[in-house]
Design a protein around this motif. Structure first.
Motif, mmCIF file in Angstrom:
data_model
loop_
_atom_site.group_PDB
_atom_site.id
_atom_site.type_symbol
_atom_site.label_atom_id
_atom_site.label_comp_id
_atom_site.label_asym_id
_atom_site.label_seq_id
_atom_site.Cartn_x
_atom_site.Cartn_y
_atom_site.Cartn_z
ATOM 1 N N ALA A 87 41.559 -40.986 34.919
ATOM 2 C CA ALA A 87 40.785 -40.354 33.836
ATOM 3 C C ALA A 87 39.386 -40.967 33.763
ATOM 4 O O ALA A 87 38.415 -40.282 33.432
ATOM 5 C CB ALA A 87 41.516 -40.520 32.506
ATOM 6 N N HIS A 88 39.294 -42.248 34.104
ATOM 7 C CA HIS A 88 38.001 -42.935 34.114
ATOM 8 C C HIS A 88 37.059 -42.240 35.109
ATOM 9 O O HIS A 88 35.892 -41.985 34.811
ATOM 10 C CB HIS A 88 38.238 -44.399 34.522
ATOM 11 C CG HIS A 88 36.988 -45.189 34.675
ATOM 12 N ND1 HIS A 88 36.364 -45.806 33.612
ATOM 13 C CD2 HIS A 88 36.242 -45.482 35.764
ATOM 14 C CE1 HIS A 88 35.285 -46.434 34.039
ATOM 15 N NE2 HIS A 88 35.183 -46.255 35.350
ATOM 16 N N GLU A 89 37.608 -41.909 36.297
ATOM 17 C CA GLU A 89 36.753 -41.291 37.322
ATOM 18 C C GLU A 89 36.432 -39.835 36.996
ATOM 19 O O GLU A 89 35.318 -39.370 37.241
ATOM 20 C CB GLU A 89 37.383 -41.461 38.708
ATOM 21 C CG GLU A 89 37.344 -42.934 39.061
ATOM 22 C CD GLU A 89 37.921 -43.298 40.411
ATOM 23 O OE1 GLU A 89 37.985 -42.438 41.300
ATOM 24 O OE2 GLU A 89 38.301 -44.468 40.563
ATOM 25 N N LEU A 90 37.391 -39.137 36.398
ATOM 26 C CA LEU A 90 37.090 -37.758 35.974
ATOM 27 C C LEU A 90 36.040 -37.783 34.851
ATOM 28 O O LEU A 90 35.169 -36.914 34.794
ATOM 29 C CB LEU A 90 38.369 -37.043 35.516
ATOM 30 C CG LEU A 90 38.169 -35.609 35.021
ATOM 31 C CD1 LEU A 90 37.553 -34.707 36.099
ATOM 32 C CD2 LEU A 90 39.492 -34.995 34.547
ATOM 33 N N ALA A 91 36.129 -38.794 33.980
ATOM 34 C CA ALA A 91 35.147 -38.917 32.894
ATOM 35 C C ALA A 91 33.738 -39.067 33.487
ATOM 36 O O ALA A 91 32.786 -38.426 33.043
ATOM 37 C CB ALA A 91 35.485 -40.116 32.009
ATOM 38 N N LYS A 92 33.633 -39.897 34.527
ATOM 39 C CA LYS A 92 32.321 -40.089 35.176
ATOM 40 C C LYS A 92 31.814 -38.775 35.751
ATOM 41 O O LYS A 92 30.625 -38.466 35.656
ATOM 42 C CB LYS A 92 32.445 -41.108 36.322
ATOM 43 C CG LYS A 92 32.365 -42.547 35.882
ATOM 44 C CD LYS A 92 31.902 -43.374 37.050
ATOM 45 C CE LYS A 92 32.782 -44.570 37.251
ATOM 46 N NZ LYS A 92 32.574 -45.277 38.490
ATOM 47 N N ILE A 93 32.722 -38.008 36.341
ATOM 48 C CA ILE A 93 32.333 -36.718 36.936
ATOM 49 C C ILE A 93 31.845 -35.764 35.839
ATOM 50 O O ILE A 93 30.823 -35.087 36.000
ATOM 51 C CB ILE A 93 33.530 -36.084 37.708
ATOM 52 C CG1 ILE A 93 33.903 -36.940 38.911
ATOM 53 C CG2 ILE A 93 33.243 -34.644 38.136
ATOM 54 C CD1 ILE A 93 32.825 -37.106 39.954
ATOM 55 N N CYS A 94 32.569 -35.731 34.717
ATOM 56 C CA CYS A 94 32.159 -34.840 33.615
ATOM 57 C C CYS A 94 30.773 -35.216 33.108
ATOM 58 O O CYS A 94 29.933 -34.344 32.854
ATOM 59 C CB CYS A 94 33.163 -34.906 32.462
ATOM 60 S SG CYS A 94 34.746 -34.171 32.850
ATOM 61 N N ILE A 95 30.532 -36.514 32.963
ATOM 62 C CA ILE A 95 29.225 -36.962 32.465
ATOM 63 C C ILE A 95 28.151 -36.623 33.503
ATOM 64 O O ILE A 95 27.080 -36.111 33.177
ATOM 65 C CB ILE A 95 29.244 -38.476 32.156
ATOM 66 C CG1 ILE A 95 30.242 -38.757 31.030
ATOM 67 C CG2 ILE A 95 27.851 -38.978 31.784
ATOM 68 C CD1 ILE A 95 30.609 -40.226 30.868
ATOM 69 N N TYR A 96 28.473 -36.872 34.757
ATOM 70 C CA TYR A 96 27.518 -36.575 35.830
ATOM 71 C C TYR A 96 27.170 -35.079 35.842
ATOM 72 O O TYR A 96 25.995 -34.696 35.877
ATOM 73 C CB TYR A 96 28.111 -37.018 37.173
ATOM 74 C CG TYR A 96 27.306 -36.570 38.370
ATOM 75 C CD1 TYR A 96 26.059 -37.137 38.635
ATOM 76 C CD2 TYR A 96 27.780 -35.568 39.215
ATOM 77 C CE1 TYR A 96 25.314 -36.714 39.723
ATOM 78 C CE2 TYR A 96 27.045 -35.142 40.296
ATOM 79 C CZ TYR A 96 25.812 -35.717 40.551
ATOM 80 O OH TYR A 96 25.083 -35.286 41.616
#
Ligand SMILES: NC(=O)c1ccc[n+]([C@@H]2O[C@H](COP(=O)([O-])OP(=O)(O)OC[C@H]3O[C@@H](n4cnc5c(N)ncnc54)[C@H](OP(=O)(O)O)[C@@H]3O)[C@@H](O)[C@H]2O)c1
Length: 285
Positions: free
Chosen positions: A187-196
């Motif tokens: 979820a941490h990495e998906l969160a980064k993708i969403c922010i990006y």
């Protein structure tokens, strides 16, 4: 730019809230179900009248796959009608949306990674309700990115990862299915993708687009569980079992690995391997 994150108390919402200031200068507004219920159109409308929101990251969903078979009405209300509300709001207020969907829109009968263009055919109600939500966005023709992801986990919430750790700490052995293959996604990495994606300098337009995102590689739930207890150094026996041996088993796709070529190519994104991400999650915890 004001960015609204719905469903802030879920796995993904929590991660976005935790890290957004490291990756974005935009103003993120986080709302949980009580503060902003996506199934209540009038409340959404009032909120948007009073706040100049340019983008929604929709983390709100009904995600209990077993529960959805019993509470079909609620799953439909959130995953389908709630998303329809958000689509209408986006249209009325000229707002964009990043919406999260699921690998469970597929039936799992393939044995090669699913592309965004593959035929959908959900085999449980959760997958069906999520697909109906996708359709509402596609039909509304708003500026939208629908991100299909799979097997989301984090240290913060109740999920497969935290349940395995909890059980392993109190039991000598745990049965885990080995006949469903997918890609765990941090979820941490998906969160980064969403922010990006929400702040990246690319041209929105041309209507809604679907993208797959998960960690790289694949495993069974059994292999995922084994990796978790190995990395956590918990002495516990993980026993592989067939899914038809589980009582009241809700049917799930046997294979739901997502092909990520499109997101990699269009956004220059390189997802980590699931095992490496798991190691990082355990270190972060
Ligand atoms: N978890 C997975 O394995 C997985 C896999 C593939 C795709 N996804 C998708 O990824 C997205 C994020 O999943 P997640 O694991 O972060 O889900 P989650 O932890 O279950 O979080 C969802 C959040 O939405 C909230 N919510 C429920 N109904 C709402 C409503 N009417 N209005 C506003 N908020 C509402 C929930 O609140 P309450 O808890 O109070 O109900 C919860 O805080 C979802 O779209 C999900 O379908 C998840």
């Amino acid at each position: 730019m004001n960015i609204l994150v719905t469903g802030k108390s879920g796995q993904l919402g929590v991660e976005i809230e935790k890290i957004h200031t490291n990756y974005s200068k935009h103003n993120f507004i986080f709302k949980d179900k009580i503060e902003l219920d996506i199934t209540n159109f009038n409340n959404l409308n009032e909120f948007f009248k009073n706040n100049d929101i340019k983008l929604i990251i929709n983390c709100a969903a009904y995600t209990d796959v077993n529960g959805a078979e019993i509470e079909k009405k609620i799953a439909n209300k959130v995953n389908n009608l709630g998303v329809e509300n958000l689509s209408l709001i986006c249209k009325n207020f000229n707002c964009k949306i990043i919406h999260i969907s699921t690998d469970y829109v597929f039936d799992g009968l393939k044995n090669q990674p699913y592309k965004e263009t593959d035929l959908t055919n959900p085999i449980n109600y959760y997958g069906f309700s999520k697909l109906e939500g996708e359709k509402k966005i596609l039909k509304s023709n708003i500026n939208a990115l629908i991100i299909r992801t799979s097997w989301l986990y984090s240290s913060n919430k109740n999920n497969f990862f935290s349940n395995i750790i909890k059980k392993a700490e109190s039991m000598d052995k745990i049965n885990v299915v080995n006949d469903q293959i997918g890609s765990p996604t941090s979820a941490h990495e998906l969160a980064k993708i969403c922010i990006y994606l929400s702040t990246a300098n690319f041209k929105w337009g041309g209507g809604p687009k679907i993208y797959n995102f998960s960690n790289e590689g694949m495993c069974s739930w059994y292999e995922f569980a084994k990796a978790i207890i190995l990395l956590k150094k918990i002495p516990c026996n993980i026993i592989p079992i067939k899914s038809n041996k589980i009582k009241n088993n809700i049917i799930r796709p046997k294979y739901s690995v997502l092909d990520k070529s499109k997101i990699k190519q269009d956004f220059n994104i390189s997802p980590n391997n699931w095992y490496d991400s798991l190691k990082l999650e355990i270190i972060r915890k």
